[in-house]
Design a protein around this motif. Sequence first.
Motif, PDB file in Angstrom:
ATOM      1  N   VAL A  55       0.853  -1.193   0.000  1.00  8.94           N
ATOM      2  CA  VAL A  55       0.000   0.000   0.000  1.00  8.94           C
ATOM      3  C   VAL A  55       0.888   1.243   0.000  1.00  8.94           C
ATOM      4  O   VAL A  55       0.670   2.173  -0.775  1.00  8.94           O
ATOM      5  N   MET A  58       2.192   2.240  -3.340  1.00  4.14           N
ATOM      6  CA  MET A  58       1.232   2.808  -4.288  1.00  4.14           C
ATOM      7  C   MET A  58       0.981   4.295  -4.058  1.00  4.14           C
ATOM      8  O   MET A  58       0.337   4.944  -4.880  1.00  4.14           O
ATOM      9  N   LEU A  59       1.486   4.830  -2.960  1.00  2.00           N
ATOM     10  CA  LEU A  59       1.181   6.207  -2.582  1.00  2.00           C
ATOM     11  C   LEU A  59       2.288   7.172  -3.000  1.00  2.00           C
ATOM     12  O   LEU A  59       3.460   6.807  -3.021  1.00  2.00           O
ATOM     13  N   LEU A  71      -6.243   2.169  -5.783  1.00  2.00           N
ATOM     14  CA  LEU A  71      -5.362   1.337  -4.967  1.00  2.00           C
ATOM     15  C   LEU A  71      -5.753  -0.107  -5.250  1.00  2.00           C
ATOM     16  O   LEU A  71      -6.889  -0.496  -5.003  1.00  2.00           O
ATOM     17  N   CYS A  90      -8.343   6.896   1.985  1.00  4.57           N
ATOM     18  CA  CYS A  90      -9.106   7.114   0.746  1.00  4.57           C
ATOM     19  C   CYS A  90      -9.927   8.400   0.817  1.00  4.57           C
ATOM     20  O   CYS A  90     -10.208   9.013  -0.216  1.00  4.57           O
TER      21      CYS A  90
END
Length: 94
Positions: A55, A58-59, A71, A90
């Motif tokens: 995660v 992905m940021l 995501l 989110c």
Amino acid sequence: MGDKTFVEDSVSPHLTPPGQPYNPVELQGQFGGMNARDVYTLLCKRNGCRPVSSVVDMLPEKPGVWDVQSLSLANTYIGPRGVIPVVELCKLLG
């Protein structure tokens, strides 16, 4: 983590009350100087769980950048405590 105006000691793991309307830009302002990766890590800490590395990857790394279109969590295990920081994050993305 960079400068921030957000109070880290807040008890609630939620940025806003569940089910209530919110303004993403106002929420983003609580994390001035932080990037999405640091905010996700902070939200995980507040919820008593560890950030999921896939995660984090992905940021965006750049502070103030919140333009994540999706995501993909298809092959990622997000435990029962770990889902709250993802959902709360989110609220900031757009």
